[in-house]
Design a protein around this motif. Structure first.
Motif, PDB file in Angstrom:
ATOM      1  N   THR A 224       0.832  -1.213   0.000  1.00  0.00           N
ATOM      2  CA  THR A 224       0.000   0.000   0.000  1.00  0.00           C
ATOM      3  C   THR A 224       0.866   1.261   0.000  1.00  0.00           C
ATOM      4  O   THR A 224       0.431   2.311  -0.500  1.00  0.00           O
ATOM      5  CB  THR A 224      -0.942   0.034   1.212  1.00  0.00           C
ATOM      6  OG1 THR A 224      -0.170   0.038   2.426  1.00  0.00           O
ATOM      7  CG2 THR A 224      -1.869  -1.177   1.204  1.00  0.00           C
ATOM      8  N   CYS A 225       2.071   1.152   0.532  1.00  0.00           N
ATOM      9  CA  CYS A 225       2.975   2.311   0.523  1.00  0.00           C
ATOM     10  C   CYS A 225       3.451   2.638  -0.893  1.00  0.00           C
ATOM     11  O   CYS A 225       3.974   3.740  -1.129  1.00  0.00           O
ATOM     12  CB  CYS A 225       4.192   2.048   1.413  1.00  0.00           C
ATOM     13  SG  CYS A 225       3.787   1.855   3.165  1.00  0.00           S
ATOM     14  N   TYR A 226       3.266   1.713  -1.831  1.00  0.00           N
ATOM     15  CA  TYR A 226       3.695   1.915  -3.213  1.00  0.00           C
ATOM     16  C   TYR A 226       2.565   2.473  -4.078  1.00  0.00           C
ATOM     17  O   TYR A 226       2.749   2.641  -5.282  1.00  0.00           O
ATOM     18  CB  TYR A 226       4.195   0.600  -3.808  1.00  0.00           C
ATOM     19  CG  TYR A 226       5.536   0.160  -3.280  1.00  0.00           C
ATOM     20  CD1 TYR A 226       6.683   0.221  -4.065  1.00  0.00           C
ATOM     21  CD2 TYR A 226       5.671  -0.313  -1.975  1.00  0.00           C
ATOM     22  CE1 TYR A 226       7.916  -0.176  -3.583  1.00  0.00           C
ATOM     23  CE2 TYR A 226       6.897  -0.714  -1.479  1.00  0.00           C
ATOM     24  CZ  TYR A 226       8.019  -0.645  -2.280  1.00  0.00           C
ATOM     25  OH  TYR A 226       9.232  -1.027  -1.789  1.00  0.00           O
ATOM     26  N   TRP A 227       1.405   2.725  -3.484  1.00  0.00           N
ATOM     27  CA  TRP A 227       0.306   3.286  -4.248  1.00  0.00           C
ATOM     28  C   TRP A 227       0.747   4.599  -4.862  1.00  0.00           C
ATOM     29  O   TRP A 227       1.456   5.395  -4.242  1.00  0.00           O
ATOM     30  CB  TRP A 227      -0.911   3.475  -3.350  1.00  0.00           C
ATOM     31  CG  TRP A 227      -2.128   3.955  -4.070  1.00  0.00           C
ATOM     32  CD1 TRP A 227      -2.696   5.189  -3.995  1.00  0.00           C
ATOM     33  CD2 TRP A 227      -2.921   3.219  -4.991  1.00  0.00           C
ATOM     34  NE1 TRP A 227      -3.792   5.282  -4.799  1.00  0.00           N
ATOM     35  CE2 TRP A 227      -3.958   4.072  -5.435  1.00  0.00           C
ATOM     36  CE3 TRP A 227      -2.864   1.915  -5.493  1.00  0.00           C
ATOM     37  CZ2 TRP A 227      -4.921   3.663  -6.359  1.00  0.00           C
ATOM     38  CZ3 TRP A 227      -3.826   1.509  -6.415  1.00  0.00           C
ATOM     39  CH2 TRP A 227      -4.835   2.374  -6.830  1.00  0.00           C
ATOM     40  N   TRP A 228       0.372   4.865  -6.089  1.00  0.00           N
ATOM     41  CA  TRP A 228       0.921   5.955  -6.896  1.00  0.00           C
ATOM     42  C   TRP A 228       0.845   7.315  -6.211  1.00  0.00           C
ATOM     43  O   TRP A 228       1.716   8.172  -6.399  1.00  0.00           O
ATOM     44  CB  TRP A 228       0.225   6.017  -8.250  1.00  0.00           C
ATOM     45  CG  TRP A 228      -1.212   6.460  -8.187  1.00  0.00           C
ATOM     46  CD1 TRP A 228      -2.305   5.664  -8.003  1.00  0.00           C
ATOM     47  CD2 TRP A 228      -1.700   7.796  -8.286  1.00  0.00           C
ATOM     48  NE1 TRP A 228      -3.449   6.404  -7.978  1.00  0.00           N
ATOM     49  CE2 TRP A 228      -3.113   7.729  -8.152  1.00  0.00           C
ATOM     50  CE3 TRP A 228      -1.100   9.040  -8.468  1.00  0.00           C
ATOM     51  CZ2 TRP A 228      -3.922   8.864  -8.194  1.00  0.00           C
ATOM     52  CZ3 TRP A 228      -1.908  10.183  -8.515  1.00  0.00           C
ATOM     53  CH2 TRP A 228      -3.300  10.070  -8.376  1.00  0.00           C
ATOM     54  N   SER A 229      -0.185   7.544  -5.392  1.00  0.00           N
ATOM     55  CA  SER A 229      -0.355   8.866  -4.782  1.00  0.00           C
ATOM     56  C   SER A 229       0.366   9.016  -3.446  1.00  0.00           C
ATOM     57  O   SER A 229       0.366  10.106  -2.867  1.00  0.00           O
ATOM     58  CB  SER A 229      -1.846   9.168  -4.593  1.00  0.00           C
ATOM     59  OG  SER A 229      -2.445   8.193  -3.754  1.00  0.00           O
ATOM     60  N   MET A 230       0.984   7.941  -2.977  1.00  0.00           N
ATOM     61  CA  MET A 230       1.703   8.013  -1.707  1.00  0.00           C
ATOM     62  C   MET A 230       3.016   8.786  -1.881  1.00  0.00           C
ATOM     63  O   MET A 230       3.654   8.709  -2.931  1.00  0.00           O
ATOM     64  CB  MET A 230       2.001   6.609  -1.187  1.00  0.00           C
ATOM     65  CG  MET A 230       0.785   5.816  -0.773  1.00  0.00           C
ATOM     66  SD  MET A 230       0.041   6.512   0.703  1.00  0.00           S
ATOM     67  CE  MET A 230      -1.216   5.265   1.049  1.00  0.00           C
ATOM     68  N   ARG A 235       7.000   5.095   0.521  1.00  0.00           N
ATOM     69  CA  ARG A 235       7.335   3.858  -0.184  1.00  0.00           C
ATOM     70  C   ARG A 235       8.768   3.433   0.097  1.00  0.00           C
ATOM     71  O   ARG A 235       9.045   2.294   0.426  1.00  0.00           O
ATOM     72  CB  ARG A 235       7.159   4.066  -1.686  1.00  0.00           C
ATOM     73  CG  ARG A 235       7.532   2.853  -2.535  1.00  0.00           C
ATOM     74  CD  ARG A 235       7.855   3.283  -3.958  1.00  0.00           C
ATOM     75  NE  ARG A 235       9.174   3.907  -4.034  1.00  0.00           N
ATOM     76  CZ  ARG A 235       9.611   4.586  -5.086  1.00  0.00           C
ATOM     77  NH1 ARG A 235       8.845   4.765  -6.137  1.00  0.00           N
ATOM     78  NH2 ARG A 235      10.828   5.109  -5.064  1.00  0.00           N
ATOM     79  N   GLY A 236       9.685   4.410  -0.055  1.00  0.00           N
ATOM     80  CA  GLY A 236      11.105   4.087  -0.005  1.00  0.00           C
ATOM     81  C   GLY A 236      11.617   3.714   1.357  1.00  0.00           C
ATOM     82  O   GLY A 236      12.632   3.012   1.461  1.00  0.00           O
ATOM     83  N   PHE A 237      10.959   4.168   2.421  1.00  0.00           N
ATOM     84  CA  PHE A 237      11.439   3.868   3.763  1.00  0.00           C
ATOM     85  C   PHE A 237      10.477   2.976   4.553  1.00  0.00           C
ATOM     86  O   PHE A 237      10.885   1.971   5.121  1.00  0.00           O
ATOM     87  CB  PHE A 237      11.703   5.168   4.527  1.00  0.00           C
ATOM     88  CG  PHE A 237      12.774   6.023   3.901  1.00  0.00           C
ATOM     89  CD1 PHE A 237      13.972   5.471   3.479  1.00  0.00           C
ATOM     90  CD2 PHE A 237      12.563   7.377   3.699  1.00  0.00           C
ATOM     91  CE1 PHE A 237      14.956   6.253   2.879  1.00  0.00           C
ATOM     92  CE2 PHE A 237      13.542   8.171   3.105  1.00  0.00           C
ATOM     93  CZ  PHE A 237      14.735   7.604   2.696  1.00  0.00           C
ATOM     94  N   VAL A 238       9.190   3.318   4.571  1.00  0.00           N
ATOM     95  CA  VAL A 238       8.230   2.516   5.341  1.00  0.00           C
ATOM     96  C   VAL A 238       7.909   1.213   4.626  1.00  0.00           C
ATOM     97  O   VAL A 238       7.957   0.129   5.228  1.00  0.00           O
ATOM     98  CB  VAL A 238       6.936   3.314   5.612  1.00  0.00           C
ATOM     99  CG1 VAL A 238       5.933   2.450   6.380  1.00  0.00           C
ATOM    100  CG2 VAL A 238       7.253   4.583   6.399  1.00  0.00           C
ATOM    101  N   GLY A 239       7.568   1.294   3.326  1.00  0.00           N
ATOM    102  CA  GLY A 239       7.247   0.076   2.586  1.00  0.00           C
ATOM    103  C   GLY A 239       8.407  -0.901   2.553  1.00  0.00           C
ATOM    104  O   GLY A 239       8.257  -2.086   2.857  1.00  0.00           O
ATOM    105  N   VAL A 240       9.586  -0.398   2.203  1.00  0.00           N
ATOM    106  CA  VAL A 240      10.776  -1.258   2.186  1.00  0.00           C
ATOM    107  C   VAL A 240      11.078  -1.780   3.577  1.00  0.00           C
ATOM    108  O   VAL A 240      11.464  -2.947   3.759  1.00  0.00           O
ATOM    109  CB  VAL A 240      11.989  -0.473   1.634  1.00  0.00           C
ATOM    110  CG1 VAL A 240      13.246  -1.337   1.663  1.00  0.00           C
ATOM    111  CG2 VAL A 240      11.720  -0.009   0.215  1.00  0.00           C
ATOM    112  N   GLY A 241      10.884  -0.921   4.587  1.00  0.00           N
ATOM    113  CA  GLY A 241      11.134  -1.343   5.960  1.00  0.00           C
ATOM    114  C   GLY A 241      10.244  -2.495   6.374  1.00  0.00           C
ATOM    115  O   GLY A 241      10.692  -3.424   7.076  1.00  0.00           O
TER     116      GLY A 241
END
Length: 342
Positions: A224-230, A235-241
């Motif tokens: 969900t952190c990679y959703w286009w409007s985020m 994305r780069g820190f929370v999603g990957v984390g």
């Protein structure tokens, strides 16, 4: 490279290449699964490389030999085959793009973003990996001299990566951030560094056994952190984390989770993943630029990747590793040089 083979880590690698192939050939609106796949690779790389350097304390020379034997033969064979194809078909060769990709620098010199001539755009992620390997070996040298601990060094590196990423985000337009700056090693190495830091921090912690559903749920939250409007840093820190957290707690995952990741097709994809990653770019561009049907492009990418694995990557790796482990005598000359080497 490992003392024991862990099937579910092959499955994780298989998921990484699967996500990337979905993102390139059958994109899901709203989420860049290509980038999800790359970040899956990054967190696994950090986990494995930091285990080798800081827990098993593999000699630095051996570490580089294994990296070279794994990456260089398949990579440079890919580059040369592409160049030969371009020469034989009379296609225009951009030697600048070829040069920076061959030197693992195209994450800093991407050329005309979105208008690359050569199918080397994906080498940006290998560039991040290579740069981070060098950084981690320098950290290992300092740690082994007992100047500081590995955890402190990686914590500082993670903090610097986050600080730089946030400063870029506040200072540059989204287009430049997304397609240029976020590919820089000081930012994208976060996934590798954070995963390695988690590994070291959890060494003396008893990881609880969580319900099986927790693992896919955390991955979906990461998606969900990679959703286009985020915002890109989310994305780069929370999603990957979140991906790094899931990977680092897999050792105590319920058997069902490990069995799913150890599923034979996923393990095979993981085994072939590096060579498939190299070759998929050719057919990804053929699909988007020349109209090659997605299914045919995907099949050709996988076939070429498998062929590369069995014909180049695997035999070259074994040959080089055996040669480095047991150097062949070069008559009397080798007896003199080998003492210096040792």
């Amino acid at each position: 490279m490992n003392d024991q083979h862990v099937d579910y880590l092959d499955g994780w690698r298989g998921l990484a290449i699967l996500f990337l192939l979905i993102g390139h050939f059958f994109p899901v609106p709203g989420i860049n699964f290509g980038r999800v796949g790359v970040d899956f690779f990054f967190v696994l790389s950090g986990f494995l490389m930091c285990r080798l350097l800081f827990i098993k304390e593999v000699p630095i020379a051996t570490f580089y030999q294994r990296r070279i034997s794994r990456i260089f033969p398949a990579f440079f064979s890919f580059v040369n085959v592409v160049l030969i194809y371009f020469l034989l078909t009379g296609k225009l060769i951009d030697w600048t793009e070829t040069g920076v990709a061959s030197l693992f620098l195209n994450n800093y010199f991407p050329g005309k973003v979105g208008h690359a001539v050569m199918p080397f755009g994906h080498i940006w992620s290998l560039s991040v990996e290579e740069h981070t390997y060098i950084f981690l070996t320098l950290v290992a040298v300092v740690v082994r001299k007992q100047y500081l601990t590995a955890r402190l060094a990686l914590a500082i590196a993670v903090a610097v990566s986050i600080a730089l990423g946030l400063s870029y985000w506040m200072s540059f337009p989204a287009q430049k951030l997304e397609f240029e700056l976020w590919a820089h090693s000081e930012i994208s190495a976060y996934g590798i560094l954070f995963s390695g830091l988690l590994l070291l921090c959890l060494q003396k912690v008893k990881i609880p056994i969580l319900p099986a559903l927790v693992y896919p749920v955390l991955i979906v939250f990461g998606w969900t952190c990679y959703w286009w409007s985020m915002p890109i840093p989310l994305r780069g820190f929370v999603g990957v984390g979140l991906f790094a957290v899931v990977l680092n707690i897999l050792s105590t995952a319920p058997p069902l989770v490990k069995r799913c990741l150890s599923w034979w097709p996923l393990k095979k994809l993981g085994l072939w993943s590096f060579s498939i990653y190299l070759w998929q770019q050719v057919f990804y561009l053929a699909h988007h630029r020349e109209g090659l049907p997605a299914t045919i492009a995907l099949v050709l990418a996988i076939v070429c990747g498998i062929a590369s694995y069995y014909m180049i990557e695997n035999p070259a790796r074994h040959w080089l590793n055996q040669r480095w482990a047991n150097p062949a005598p070069l008559h009397g000359w080798n007896k003199v040089v080998s003492n210096d080497v040792k």
